[in-house]
Every structure is written in structure tokens, then in C-alpha cells.
Design a protein around this motif. Structure first.
Motif, PDB file in Angstrom:
ATOM      1  N   ASN A 140       0.837  -1.191   0.000  1.00 30.45           N
ATOM      2  CA  ASN A 140       0.000   0.000   0.000  1.00 30.45           C
ATOM      3  C   ASN A 140       0.875   1.245   0.000  1.00 30.45           C
ATOM      4  OD1 ASN A 140      -2.408  -1.534   0.127  1.00 30.45           O
ATOM      5  ND2 ASN A 140      -2.085  -1.825   2.319  1.00 30.45           N
ATOM      6  N   GLY A 160       2.481  -5.460  -9.534  1.00 26.25           N
ATOM      7  CA  GLY A 160       1.126  -5.805  -9.127  1.00 26.25           C
ATOM      8  C   GLY A 160       0.936  -7.281  -8.885  1.00 26.25           C
ATOM      9  N   PRO A 196      -1.402  -8.466  -3.605  1.00 27.91           N
ATOM     10  CA  PRO A 196      -2.539  -7.588  -3.324  1.00 27.91           C
ATOM     11  C   PRO A 196      -2.036  -6.274  -2.725  1.00 27.91           C
ATOM     12  CG  PRO A 196      -2.969  -9.799  -2.515  1.00 27.91           C
ATOM     13  CD  PRO A 196      -1.518  -9.756  -2.905  1.00 27.91           C
ATOM     14  N   SER A 250      -2.320  -1.549  -3.165  1.00 26.67           N
ATOM     15  CA  SER A 250      -2.887  -0.390  -3.831  1.00 26.67           C
ATOM     16  C   SER A 250      -1.869   0.732  -3.905  1.00 26.67           C
ATOM     17  CB  SER A 250      -4.132   0.106  -3.084  1.00 26.67           C
ATOM     18  OG  SER A 250      -3.771   0.600  -1.808  1.00 26.67           O
ATOM     19  N   LYS A 276      -2.030   5.087  -4.486  1.00 31.50           N
ATOM     20  CA  LYS A 276      -2.806   6.300  -4.696  1.00 31.50           C
ATOM     21  C   LYS A 276      -1.851   7.432  -5.025  1.00 31.50           C
ATOM     22  CE  LYS A 276      -6.122   9.450  -2.537  1.00 31.50           C
ATOM     23  NZ  LYS A 276      -6.924   9.749  -1.319  1.00 31.50           N
ATOM     24  N   THR A 292      -4.873  -8.882  -7.423  1.00 33.38           N
ATOM     25  CA  THR A 292      -5.771  -7.729  -7.311  1.00 33.38           C
ATOM     26  C   THR A 292      -4.990  -6.524  -6.822  1.00 33.38           C
ATOM     27  OG1 THR A 292      -7.641  -9.171  -6.799  1.00 33.38           O
ATOM     28  CG2 THR A 292      -7.854  -6.852  -6.231  1.00 33.38           C
ATOM     29  N   TYR A 293      -4.797  -5.586  -7.737  1.00 35.75           N
ATOM     30  CA  TYR A 293      -4.000  -4.402  -7.400  1.00 35.75           C
ATOM     31  C   TYR A 293      -4.764  -3.174  -7.872  1.00 35.75           C
ATOM     32  CZ  TYR A 293       0.135  -1.552  -6.562  1.00 35.75           C
ATOM     33  OH  TYR A 293       1.013  -0.626  -6.068  1.00 35.75           O
ATOM     34  N   ASN A 294      -5.029  -2.250  -6.952  1.00 40.54           N
ATOM     35  CA  ASN A 294      -5.823  -1.062  -7.268  1.00 40.54           C
ATOM     36  C   ASN A 294      -4.888   0.127  -7.492  1.00 40.54           C
ATOM     37  OD1 ASN A 294      -8.280  -2.466  -6.803  1.00 40.54           O
ATOM     38  ND2 ASN A 294      -7.983  -2.182  -4.602  1.00 40.54           N
TER      39      ASN A 294
END
Length: 235
Positions: free
Chosen positions: A184, A206, A209, A211, A213, A233-235
Motif C-alpha cells: 500500500n 502488481g 494484493p 494499492s 494512490k 488484485t492491485y488497485n
């Protein structure tokens, strides 16, 4: 005798240690008995911060130069509450090096730097040398803010970031920020110029898991943001 300053605001006494050589800096870090370590001169050489329970480290560079590597040994204490603050240090060198380093190497003692804040620092190298501001592996809760870097390979190389915040940094180098196997990550209010051909401002993986920003940033690079190995799953 060590120079010591005692300040009292009426409620708490703060003890500071002024150091003039890396040997004095290492001695102060080993003792872990002062609230603030202040540079009294430009320093050259390497030191080790060994994170241990109940010992918070505050290095105030007083805008002096430091040409060396600060090695952080997390001692596999990634859940520890102890903190490191490195502030007002002008990292500057004419050779290839990592200014702030924490990696597993051949010893788990060297892994898991945690609760580290790098603030109001500059990182300066020279063309033709590989200079990295901070190279961390499996670090936990790292904050980098209000820092400038120039003539560097990159400001941050953080492998397996577990909570990385970068705010208000300025980077002019071959690349910017590299976060392999990123967790993160938040990057905000920053300007990154990457001069390397096919270079990146931010690169992450990615395959875990996690994210990222990014907000309020300006990136100038052939490839501003790269996400590689997108298998999870990578945001």
C-alpha cells in the motif's frame, strides 16, 4: 566529553547530543540515551541504527552535509513501536552509494526497518555515479516528505513496501520511485522528472494484493507510471 544541551519548556526536559564525527554519531546511536542527535559539522562515513524496544532515534542534521550510508537494522521487529526520524540532513556524495539502506543481506537482523520518517532532507549525487536516496527491503510504515533529490539514480527503492507515504518531494534524476512487489503506497504533491531514456517516475509491481494512490503530482518521464507483473488484485 560530549556536548549536551538540556532544554526545558516547563514540562519536559529534552536532552540533545551534538556530534562532530561519525564515530561520535555512532556512539550516540549505540547509547540511545538522548532525545535528539544534532550534527555539529559535516560528516563523512557510515553508521548503523539498530532498532530496539523503547529506543526512539531522532537525527537532526542541522542542514549539514553527510557523505556516507545510514544502515538501518530492523532486527525483524516489524511490529515494534520504536521510531526513527531523520531530518534536515543534506546527503551529498561524489561516489556511488545508497544514503539510507536496509536490506536482509545475509542476516535477518538487517530486515524490516519500521516506523521511519525522512523529512526535510536533500539527496545530491553527481552524473555518472549510481546514487540512491533510500533503498529499503520489506520495510514497514515509512514516510518521506519535504525532500529534494538531484543527480540521483532514484530517490526511493523500496522492495515489498508495507505502508509507504511520499509527500511533497522533488526529484530530478534518471528515475524516480521504484517499489517492486509494492504493497500500500501513497504519493502526493510531488514533482518527479526522470531523464533516463524509457525511464519512469513511479514503477511498482502488481503481483501482490495492494494499492497505490497518486494525487496532486507532476511527472515528466518517458513512462510516468508503470505497473508490472499484474497477476493479483492491485488497485
Amino acid at each position: 566529553e560530549e556536548d549536551r544541551i538540556i532544554e526545558n519548556d516547563g514540562t519536559n526536559a529534552v536532552v540533545s547530543n551534538i556530534v562532530y564525527t561519525v564515530a561520535e554519531l555512532q556512539d550516540a546511536l549505540d547509547k540511545g540515551k538522548v532525545d535528539e542527535i544534532i550534527f555539529g559539522a559535516d560528516l563523512v562515513g557510515d553508521v548503523i541504527i539498530s532498532q530496539r524496544e523503547g529506543v526512539n532515534v531522532y537525527i537532526n542534521g542541522a542542514n549539514k552535509k553527510f557523505d556516507g550510508t545510514i544502515n538501518i537494522h530492523g532486527n525483524s521487529r516489524y511490529t515494534g513501536a520504536e521510531t526513527i526520524l531523520i531530518k534536515n540532513v543534506n546527503f551529498e556524495t561524489e561516489t556511488s552509494k545508497d544514503f539510507i539502506w536496509s536490506d536482509k543481506g545475509d542476516d535477518n537482523v538487517k530486515r524490516y526497518a519500521h516506523n521511519v520518517t525522512i523529512e526535510d532532507c536533500t539527496f545530491k549525487g553527481v552524473s555518472g555515479q549510481v546514487v540512491v536516496g533510500m533503498r529499503l527491503r520489506q520495510a514497514y510504515d515509512v514516510i518521506v516528505k519535504n525532500c529534494n533529490a538531484e543527480n540521483v539514480h532514484s530517490l526511493v527503492q523500496n522492495s515489498s513496501a508495507n505502508g509507504l507515504e511520499i509527500n511533497n518531494v522533488r526529484v530530478n534524476g534518471l528515475t524516480g520511485i521504484n517499489i517492486p512487489a509494492g504493497g500500500n503506497v501513497e504519493i502526493s504533491n510531488s514533482v518527479i522528472t526522470a531523464t533516463e531514456e524509457n525511464g519512469f517516475a513511479v514503477r511498482t509491481d502488481g503481483n501482490n494484493p495492494g494499492s497505490m494512490k497518486i494525487s496532486g503530482c507532476t511527472f515528466s518521464a518517458d513512462r510516468p507510471v508503470i505497473v508490472r507483473n499484474l497477476t493479483s488484485t492491485y488497485n
